[in-house]
Write a protein that holds these residues in place. Structure first.
Motif, mmCIF file in Angstrom:
data_model
loop_
_atom_site.group_PDB
_atom_site.id
_atom_site.type_symbol
_atom_site.label_atom_id
_atom_site.label_comp_id
_atom_site.label_asym_id
_atom_site.label_seq_id
_atom_site.Cartn_x
_atom_site.Cartn_y
_atom_site.Cartn_z
ATOM 1 N N ILE A 1 50.516 -36.329 79.499
ATOM 2 C CA ILE A 1 49.216 -36.306 78.935
ATOM 3 C C ILE A 1 49.636 -36.028 77.395
ATOM 4 O O ILE A 1 50.263 -35.460 77.119
ATOM 5 N N ARG A 2 49.044 -36.984 76.742
ATOM 6 C CA ARG A 2 49.188 -37.381 75.200
ATOM 7 C C ARG A 2 48.129 -36.397 74.611
ATOM 8 O O ARG A 2 48.458 -35.697 73.553
ATOM 9 N N HIS A 3 47.148 -36.719 74.761
ATOM 10 C CA HIS A 3 45.684 -36.174 73.887
ATOM 11 C C HIS A 3 44.524 -36.190 74.586
ATOM 12 O O HIS A 3 44.386 -37.261 75.460
ATOM 13 N N PRO A 4 43.532 -35.506 74.482
ATOM 14 C CA PRO A 4 42.301 -35.402 75.129
ATOM 15 C C PRO A 4 41.673 -36.978 74.864
ATOM 16 O O PRO A 4 41.705 -37.281 73.560
ATOM 17 N N TYR A 5 41.081 -37.757 75.653
ATOM 18 C CA TYR A 5 39.922 -38.712 75.213
ATOM 19 C C TYR A 5 39.124 -38.639 74.175
ATOM 20 O O TYR A 5 38.244 -37.586 74.330
ATOM 21 N N ASP A 6 38.985 -39.499 73.234
ATOM 22 C CA ASP A 6 38.028 -39.583 72.463
ATOM 23 C C ASP A 6 37.274 -40.495 72.414
ATOM 24 O O ASP A 6 37.656 -41.571 72.090
ATOM 25 N N ALA A 7 35.979 -40.545 72.750
ATOM 26 C CA ALA A 7 35.041 -41.876 73.164
ATOM 27 C C ALA A 7 34.889 -42.502 71.899
ATOM 28 O O ALA A 7 34.866 -43.904 71.571
ATOM 29 N N GLY A 8 34.375 -41.761 70.798
ATOM 30 C CA GLY A 8 34.270 -42.362 69.624
ATOM 31 C C GLY A 8 35.223 -43.079 68.932
ATOM 32 O O GLY A 8 35.012 -44.032 68.236
ATOM 33 N N GLN A 9 36.421 -42.356 69.087
ATOM 34 C CA GLN A 9 37.652 -43.351 68.600
ATOM 35 C C GLN A 9 37.853 -44.622 69.429
ATOM 36 O O GLN A 9 38.398 -45.496 68.848
ATOM 37 N N ASP A 10 37.665 -44.325 70.391
ATOM 38 C CA ASP A 10 38.055 -45.624 71.317
ATOM 39 C C ASP A 10 37.061 -46.490 71.008
ATOM 40 O O ASP A 10 37.546 -47.721 71.127
ATOM 41 N N PHE A 11 35.789 -46.291 70.870
ATOM 42 C CA PHE A 11 34.879 -47.237 70.586
ATOM 43 C C PHE A 11 35.276 -48.168 69.160
ATOM 44 O O PHE A 11 35.079 -49.255 69.121
ATOM 45 N N ILE A 12 35.554 -47.147 68.256
ATOM 46 C CA ILE A 12 36.057 -47.884 67.027
ATOM 47 C C ILE A 12 37.408 -48.911 67.212
ATOM 48 O O ILE A 12 37.591 -49.874 66.545
ATOM 49 N N ASP A 13 38.331 -48.375 68.099
ATOM 50 C CA ASP A 13 39.404 -49.096 68.226
ATOM 51 C C ASP A 13 39.104 -50.343 68.947
ATOM 52 O O ASP A 13 39.686 -51.311 68.814
ATOM 53 N N GLY A 14 38.013 -50.413 69.922
ATOM 54 C CA GLY A 14 37.761 -51.471 70.593
ATOM 55 C C GLY A 14 37.064 -52.439 69.573
ATOM 56 O O GLY A 14 37.213 -53.749 69.820
ATOM 57 N N LEU A 15 36.404 -52.124 68.330
ATOM 58 C CA LEU A 15 35.837 -53.110 67.398
ATOM 59 C C LEU A 15 37.022 -53.625 66.816
ATOM 60 O O LEU A 15 36.622 -54.866 66.074
#
Length: 309
Positions: free
Chosen positions: A292-306
């Motif tokens: 485990i590296r860190h908890p999943y952040d849905a908001g950051q994942d959305f930004i990274d996808g953009l």
């Protein structure tokens, strides 16, 4: 939740992701209403001191919602998000254009007995400052004092509106919303307060609940223990390289697909179709592992996808 979290915070995060609602609905609604009703006199006093005339403030509605619903759907409303020591989004405040019009009118000497001029356009910089001032009064009234204080980080950030508000991402999760009506004799508007259920229950979980109703600390502790003993299946997935539809259509049996350079450090640990952690794929002896590296952040994942690559 990209920063290191305590075991208690991590436990609350996982339960919130898997179970959904963090509190019994009646308890959450009662705690929210009790909090709002206690805050009303302080809100009235603060606004009256700022405006120089009395303003009527009442609790119009209490509802259980999702945190993502806290953002207004109209661009000439305004919103701010206050952090606390326990959450980066402990308090979301939103005000509609009618309430802004009421406060602006009174602030500049308007007659409380006459209707405030409606605001049908985007809010001006001055109106945004006025909205921020209202948010500050409400946040201070709700914050409280002593060991049960929410410890909001005050002053609240400057209100956002228009496209800035529409683009702002809110972390989803179970929440409670309180709608205050703000009125004079001739005009009325609303201010909505939204708070994650886990934040409310952490500080006000016993509010509004009569003694001996079966929802005391002992009952909640036993219920939590039963939930934490529930078994769930974990799945770890690793992302492949990005391919075009044409490349995927041309794949054949036996063909080898190259992994992306970051794939090994971007494995996702999920349970019940909910992503919990970002992990690193590895091997320990004869067994494959994920660290485990860190908890999943849905908001950051959305930004990274953009912004790939």
């Amino acid at each position: 939740m990209s920063a290191a979290a305590s075991p208690a915070e991590m436990r609350a995060f996982i339960v919130e992701r898997l179970v959904g609602d963090t509190g019994e609905p009646d308890q959450v609604a009662a705690a929210a209403r009790a909090l709002a009703e206690r805050a009303v006199p302080a809100i009235v006093a603060g606004l009256g001191e700022s405006l120089g005339v009395p303003v009527s403030v009442e609790v119009a509605d209490v509802a259980l919602i999702r945190m993502a619903q806290a953002r207004p759907g109209v661009t000439n409303h305004a919103m701010t998000i206050a952090a606390s020591t326990s959450s980066p989004d402990a308090l979301v405040l939103a005000i509609d254009n009618d309430a802004v019009a009421v406060v602006v009118s009174l602030l500049f000497g308007g007659d409380a007995g006459e209707p405030a001029a409606p605001i049908a356009r985007d809010l001006s910089p001055l109106e945004i400052e006025v909205a921020t001032s209202v948010f500050e009064q409400i946040a201070r009234a709700v914050n409280g004092s002593g060991p049960r204080a929410f410890e909001f980080k005050l002053p609240v950030p400057m209100a956002m509106t228009g496209q800035d508000m529409a683009r702002h991402l809110l972390r989803d999760g179970p929440a409670v919303r309180v709608v205050f009506s703000l009125a004079t004799a001739a005009s009325r508007g609303t201010v909505a307060l939204t708070m994650p259920q886990r934040v409310l229950l952490k500080h006000r979980g016993d509010a509004g609940m009569p003694a001996g109703d079966g929802t005391g600390p002992d009952w909640r502790q036993r219920f939590s223990e039963e939930v934490m003993r529930s078994a769930v299946s974990l799945e770890a997935t690793m992302p492949l390289a990005r391919l075009t539809l044409g490349e995927i259509a041309a794949l054949e049996p036996g063909q080898v697909i190259e992994l992306d350079e970051a794939a090994q450090t971007s494995a996702r640990l999920t349970a019940r179709n909910k992503t919990l952690f970002v992990c690193e794929f590895g091997k320990l002896g004869q067994n494959y592992t994920v660290r485990i590296r860190h908890p999943y952040d849905a908001g950051q994942d959305f930004i990274d996808g953009l912004m790939p690559g």
